[in-house]
Design an enzyme around this catalytic site. Structure first.
Site, PDB file in Angstrom:
ATOM      1  N   SER A  46      24.653  78.774  77.368  1.00 25.12           N
ATOM      2  CA  SER A  46      26.041  78.818  76.943  1.00 25.12           C
ATOM      3  C   SER A  46      26.566  77.389  76.755  1.00 25.12           C
ATOM      4  CB  SER A  46      26.870  79.612  77.962  1.00 25.12           C
ATOM      5  OG  SER A  46      28.106  80.006  77.418  1.00 25.12           O
ATOM      6  N   ASP A 171      25.556  85.528  74.449  1.00 24.87           N
ATOM      7  CA  ASP A 171      25.576  84.499  75.494  1.00 24.87           C
ATOM      8  C   ASP A 171      24.405  84.612  76.472  1.00 24.87           C
ATOM      9  OD1 ASP A 171      26.377  82.865  77.768  1.00 24.87           O
ATOM     10  OD2 ASP A 171      28.396  82.923  76.927  1.00 24.87           O
TER      11      ASP A 171
END
Length: 295
Positions: A46, A171
């Site tokens: 991320s 993510d």
């Protein structure tokens, strides 16, 4: 360009995500680069993937601005881009356009490509329901790199999923690591870790109260809803393991003394203050980090 070298080839640099909380931990990236400390393995998930590529490209300016002044860019994203389907954070612009020459955050691809450091960027394959860590073999061009940084950073609900190779990606924090890619470093054979967290030492992630909404929202991608349900337990378990490694002397864990921003903070003054606080803490801890690295 002279050949680039690494200083601590036996230690992995593990970078947690956390959206704009990475403004704080980008301070550690800058401190390491200022000190000329270059580890031989760098992995992020991320927002940690942005810190990863900026560190490997040895670009302290980009490391800082990516999480501070850039938030004022009128194309950064807001509710208008969200309504248009581009995301609350305008991901295509942020990750795939700003790194181009002459753009808002030009990326030093030449230095990144020349670095001897191993690189891992984690993302969650929503099609297959599994975590994947991309490495150098998956990143032959800057376009290949940046679309994967985007995928790794695609927060569910607020950003649209990314399609790569005909599969859907979101993510990387949804994987078994909970967003702390310790498992990737171990899979590559590392047993010593410099881990950079974006939550305080006492933080414990609590279960979501909106499982019903997530199941409905991701009815076509049920693996995402299930991964989100499991994430608190996975995240907390990895953190507990880190404290054990820290006590054993095989991990140095950089933990924010106080986290002054949230993952969606846009206020540039607050983000700058967050970065400066992280930089100050990193500079204070740098002697201990160097000792841990054997430098």
């Amino acid at each position: 360009m002279e050949p680039l070298t690494t200083d601590a080839p036996g230690t992995a640099l593990v970078l947690e995500g956390g959206g704009m909380r990475a403004s704080y931990t980008s301070g550690l990236v800058v401190a390491l680069l200022e000190a000329g400390v270059h580890l031989g393995w760098v992995g992020g998930v991320s927002a940690g993937s942005s810190n990863t590529v900026n560190y490997v490209a040895r670009d302290p300016w980009r490391a800082r601005h990516s999480f501070t002044d850039f938030a004022a860019d009128p194309r950064f994203g807001d509710w208008r881009t969200f309504v248009r389907g581009q995301g609350l954070f305008n991901a295509r612009y942020i990750y795939e356009e700003t790194g181009l020459p002459g753009a808002a955050l030009p990326f030093d691809w030449e230095t990144f490509a020349a670095s001897p450091a191993a690189v891992r960027i984690g993302a969650f394959n929503a099609t297959r329901g599994e975590q994947v860590y991309w490495g150098r073999e998956d990143l032959p061009t800057m376009d290949d790199l940046m679309v994967r940084v985007r995928a790794s950073s695609t927060m569910p609900v607020v950003m649209p999923p990314v399609t790569i190779g005909g599969e859907v990606w979101v993510d990387g924090a949804l994987g078994p690591s909970g967003g702390i890619p310790l498992d990737a470093a171990r899979a590559d054979g590392y047993q010593r870790f410099l881990v950079v967290l974006t939550r305080g030492r006492d933080y414990v992630k609590t279960p979501s109260r909106h499982d019903w909404y997530l199941r409905r929202h991701f009815r076509r991608l049920p693996s995402v809803a299930e991964a989100l349900r499991q994430r608190p337990a996975r995240y907390n378990a990895v953190r507990e393991e880190l404290w054990e490694l820290e006590r054993a002397g095989t991990a140095y864990v950089f933990v924010p003394g106080a986290m002054p921003v949230g993952n969606g903070t846009r206020d540039v003054a607050r983000l700058r203050a967050s970065h400066e606080a992280g930089l100050a803490q990193a500079r204070r801890e740098l002697p201990a980090i160097r000792e841990f690295l054997g430098l």
